[in-house]
Design a protein around this motif. Structure first.
Motif, PDB file in Angstrom:
ATOM      1  N   GLY A 141       0.815  -1.203   0.000  1.00  0.00           N
ATOM      2  CA  GLY A 141       0.000   0.000   0.000  1.00  0.00           C
ATOM      3  C   GLY A 141       0.848   1.253   0.000  1.00  0.00           C
ATOM      4  N   ARG A 142       0.245   2.357   0.461  1.00  0.00           N
ATOM      5  CA  ARG A 142       0.922   3.655   0.443  1.00  0.00           C
ATOM      6  C   ARG A 142       1.341   4.169   1.812  1.00  0.00           C
ATOM      7  NH1 ARG A 142      -0.867   7.802  -3.946  1.00  0.00           N
ATOM      8  NH2 ARG A 142      -0.459   6.518  -5.741  1.00  0.00           N
ATOM      9  N   GLN A 143       0.744   3.657   2.880  1.00  0.00           N
ATOM     10  CA  GLN A 143       1.082   4.157   4.213  1.00  0.00           C
ATOM     11  C   GLN A 143       1.446   2.988   5.123  1.00  0.00           C
ATOM     12  OE1 GLN A 143      -1.831   6.692   6.039  1.00  0.00           O
ATOM     13  NE2 GLN A 143      -0.323   7.528   7.439  1.00  0.00           N
ATOM     14  N   PRO A 144       2.745   2.679   5.186  1.00  0.00           N
ATOM     15  CA  PRO A 144       3.183   1.543   6.004  1.00  0.00           C
ATOM     16  C   PRO A 144       2.765   1.703   7.463  1.00  0.00           C
ATOM     17  CG  PRO A 144       4.963   2.325   4.613  1.00  0.00           C
ATOM     18  CD  PRO A 144       3.857   3.328   4.508  1.00  0.00           C
ATOM     19  N   PRO A 145       2.433   0.593   8.108  1.00  0.00           N
ATOM     20  CA  PRO A 145       2.045   0.659   9.521  1.00  0.00           C
ATOM     21  C   PRO A 145       3.202   1.161  10.383  1.00  0.00           C
ATOM     22  CG  PRO A 145       2.261  -1.620   8.786  1.00  0.00           C
ATOM     23  CD  PRO A 145       2.437  -0.759   7.588  1.00  0.00           C
ATOM     24  N   ASP A 146       2.870   1.755  11.502  1.00  0.00           N
ATOM     25  CA  ASP A 146       3.849   2.278  12.461  1.00  0.00           C
ATOM     26  C   ASP A 146       4.672   3.442  11.912  1.00  0.00           C
ATOM     27  OD1 ASP A 146       3.098   0.378  14.430  1.00  0.00           O
ATOM     28  OD2 ASP A 146       4.375  -1.108  13.444  1.00  0.00           O
ATOM     29  N   SER A 147       4.248   4.025  10.813  1.00  0.00           N
ATOM     30  CA  SER A 147       4.942   5.205  10.276  1.00  0.00           C
ATOM     31  C   SER A 147       3.882   6.186   9.778  1.00  0.00           C
ATOM     32  CB  SER A 147       5.906   4.812   9.160  1.00  0.00           C
ATOM     33  OG  SER A 147       5.227   4.136   8.139  1.00  0.00           O
ATOM     34  N   GLN A 148       3.161   6.764  10.719  1.00  0.00           N
ATOM     35  CA  GLN A 148       2.021   7.617  10.405  1.00  0.00           C
ATOM     36  C   GLN A 148       2.391   8.831   9.560  1.00  0.00           C
ATOM     37  OE1 GLN A 148       2.743   6.540  13.524  1.00  0.00           O
ATOM     38  NE2 GLN A 148       1.116   5.063  13.824  1.00  0.00           N
ATOM     39  N   SER A 149       3.605   9.313   9.672  1.00  0.00           N
ATOM     40  CA  SER A 149       3.982  10.520   8.940  1.00  0.00           C
ATOM     41  C   SER A 149       4.464  10.234   7.520  1.00  0.00           C
ATOM     42  CB  SER A 149       5.066  11.280   9.705  1.00  0.00           C
ATOM     43  OG  SER A 149       6.226  10.477   9.807  1.00  0.00           O
ATOM     44  N   VAL A 150       4.545   8.964   7.136  1.00  0.00           N
ATOM     45  CA  VAL A 150       5.043   8.609   5.812  1.00  0.00           C
ATOM     46  C   VAL A 150       3.895   8.157   4.919  1.00  0.00           C
ATOM     47  CG1 VAL A 150       6.528   7.022   4.516  1.00  0.00           C
ATOM     48  CG2 VAL A 150       7.282   7.914   6.719  1.00  0.00           C
ATOM     49  N   VAL A 151       3.790   8.806   3.754  1.00  0.00           N
ATOM     50  CA  VAL A 151       2.849   8.371   2.730  1.00  0.00           C
ATOM     51  C   VAL A 151       3.657   8.201   1.453  1.00  0.00           C
ATOM     52  CG1 VAL A 151       0.782   8.915   1.405  1.00  0.00           C
ATOM     53  CG2 VAL A 151       0.925   9.593   3.805  1.00  0.00           C
ATOM     54  N   LEU A 152       3.693   6.990   0.939  1.00  0.00           N
ATOM     55  CA  LEU A 152       4.463   6.697  -0.269  1.00  0.00           C
ATOM     56  C   LEU A 152       3.743   7.233  -1.502  1.00  0.00           C
ATOM     57  CD1 LEU A 152       5.380   3.020   0.664  1.00  0.00           C
ATOM     58  CD2 LEU A 152       6.826   5.040   0.898  1.00  0.00           C
ATOM     59  N   LEU A 153       4.491   7.529  -2.534  1.00  0.00           N
ATOM     60  CA  LEU A 153       3.927   8.081  -3.761  1.00  0.00           C
ATOM     61  C   LEU A 153       3.359   7.017  -4.693  1.00  0.00           C
ATOM     62  CD1 LEU A 153       6.663  10.757  -4.524  1.00  0.00           C
ATOM     63  CD2 LEU A 153       4.393  11.113  -3.525  1.00  0.00           C
ATOM     64  N   GLU A 154       3.512   5.762  -4.321  1.00  0.00           N
ATOM     65  CA  GLU A 154       2.997   4.668  -5.140  1.00  0.00           C
ATOM     66  C   GLU A 154       2.591   3.511  -4.241  1.00  0.00           C
ATOM     67  OE1 GLU A 154       6.103   2.930  -7.596  1.00  0.00           O
ATOM     68  OE2 GLU A 154       7.563   3.234  -6.018  1.00  0.00           O
ATOM     69  N   GLU A 155       1.708   2.665  -4.744  1.00  0.00           N
ATOM     70  CA  GLU A 155       1.369   1.431  -4.047  1.00  0.00           C
ATOM     71  C   GLU A 155       2.625   0.569  -4.059  1.00  0.00           C
ATOM     72  OE1 GLU A 155      -1.693   0.189  -2.739  1.00  0.00           O
ATOM     73  OE2 GLU A 155      -2.334   2.273  -2.888  1.00  0.00           O
ATOM     74  N   SER A 156       3.141   0.247  -2.894  1.00  0.00           N
ATOM     75  CA  SER A 156       4.419  -0.452  -2.804  1.00  0.00           C
ATOM     76  C   SER A 156       4.319  -1.715  -1.967  1.00  0.00           C
ATOM     77  CB  SER A 156       5.465   0.466  -2.160  1.00  0.00           C
ATOM     78  OG  SER A 156       5.646   1.628  -2.913  1.00  0.00           O
ATOM     79  N   TYR A 157       5.249  -2.605  -2.216  1.00  0.00           N
ATOM     80  CA  TYR A 157       5.434  -3.784  -1.383  1.00  0.00           C
ATOM     81  C   TYR A 157       6.543  -3.427  -0.401  1.00  0.00           C
ATOM     82  CZ  TYR A 157       2.561  -6.333  -4.677  1.00  0.00           C
ATOM     83  OH  TYR A 157       1.512  -6.756  -5.447  1.00  0.00           O
ATOM     84  N   VAL A 158       6.237  -3.548   0.884  1.00  0.00           N
ATOM     85  CA  VAL A 158       7.116  -3.047   1.933  1.00  0.00           C
ATOM     86  C   VAL A 158       7.434  -4.163   2.918  1.00  0.00           C
ATOM     87  CG1 VAL A 158       7.228  -1.393   3.848  1.00  0.00           C
ATOM     88  CG2 VAL A 158       6.133  -0.730   1.709  1.00  0.00           C
ATOM     89  N   MET A 159       8.663  -4.167   3.397  1.00  0.00           N
ATOM     90  CA  MET A 159       9.040  -5.086   4.469  1.00  0.00           C
ATOM     91  C   MET A 159       9.616  -4.279   5.621  1.00  0.00           C
ATOM     92  SD  MET A 159      12.581  -6.778   2.975  1.00  0.00           S
ATOM     93  CE  MET A 159      12.791  -7.885   4.330  1.00  0.00           C
ATOM     94  N   ARG A 160       9.467  -4.808   6.826  1.00  0.00           N
ATOM     95  CA  ARG A 160      10.075  -4.162   7.979  1.00  0.00           C
ATOM     96  C   ARG A 160      11.585  -4.245   7.817  1.00  0.00           C
ATOM     97  NH1 ARG A 160      12.325  -4.633  12.576  1.00  0.00           N
ATOM     98  NH2 ARG A 160      12.523  -6.878  12.674  1.00  0.00           N
ATOM     99  N   ASP A 161      12.280  -3.177   8.152  1.00  0.00           N
ATOM    100  CA  ASP A 161      13.737  -3.146   8.021  1.00  0.00           C
ATOM    101  C   ASP A 161      14.357  -4.165   8.974  1.00  0.00           C
ATOM    102  OD1 ASP A 161      16.449  -2.592   7.938  1.00  0.00           O
ATOM    103  OD2 ASP A 161      16.184  -0.423   8.011  1.00  0.00           O
TER     104      ASP A 161
END
Length: 121
Positions: A28-48
């Motif tokens: 999606g565009r707004q990874p959990p636990d990072s309320q201030s971050v909105v990505l510019l594209e629908e992305s596949y994200v993993m926890r660092d």
């Protein structure tokens, strides 16, 4: 102890160009636990995996906005210019991109051929 959703990935992302695979925990565009971050594209994200901070994440990849194939964010596979584009689509439509992007493509390791109409004699 980590909760079940943190340990269990949603799925495995696979780049359709280089075959990179990585488990992803969010799409999606707004990874959990990072309320201030909105990505510019629908992305596949993993926890660092390199930090205990659960608000840190890595973007693994996204879909090409032209053809829809899943591509990683690696420079050999895609580029982001207002949207994600796989390099084959960029190469097929190179004239639609600004000169700076065209110059950047020439610097990459990926074989890039300019259209015959633009080659110098």
């Amino acid at each position: 102890m980590a909760c079940e959703t943190e340990r269990t990935p949603l799925g495995v992302f696979k780049c359709q160009l280089c075959a990179l695979t990585a488990p992803y925990s969010y799409q999606g565009r707004q990874p959990p636990d990072s309320q201030s971050v909105v990505l510019l594209e629908e992305s596949y994200v993993m926890r660092d995996p390199f930090t205990p901070d659960k608000g840190r994440f890595l973007v693994v990849g996204s879909r090409c906005s032209m053809c829809g194939r899943l591509v990683c964010v690696g420079p050999e596979c895609s580029l982001f210019y207002s949207k994600r584009f796989c390099l084959p689509c960029v190469q097929d439509n190179v004239d639609a991109f600004p000169q700076e992007i065209q110059q950047d493509l020439e610097k990459r390791k990926v074989p890039f051929t300019r259209p015959a109409s633009q080659r110098s004699s």
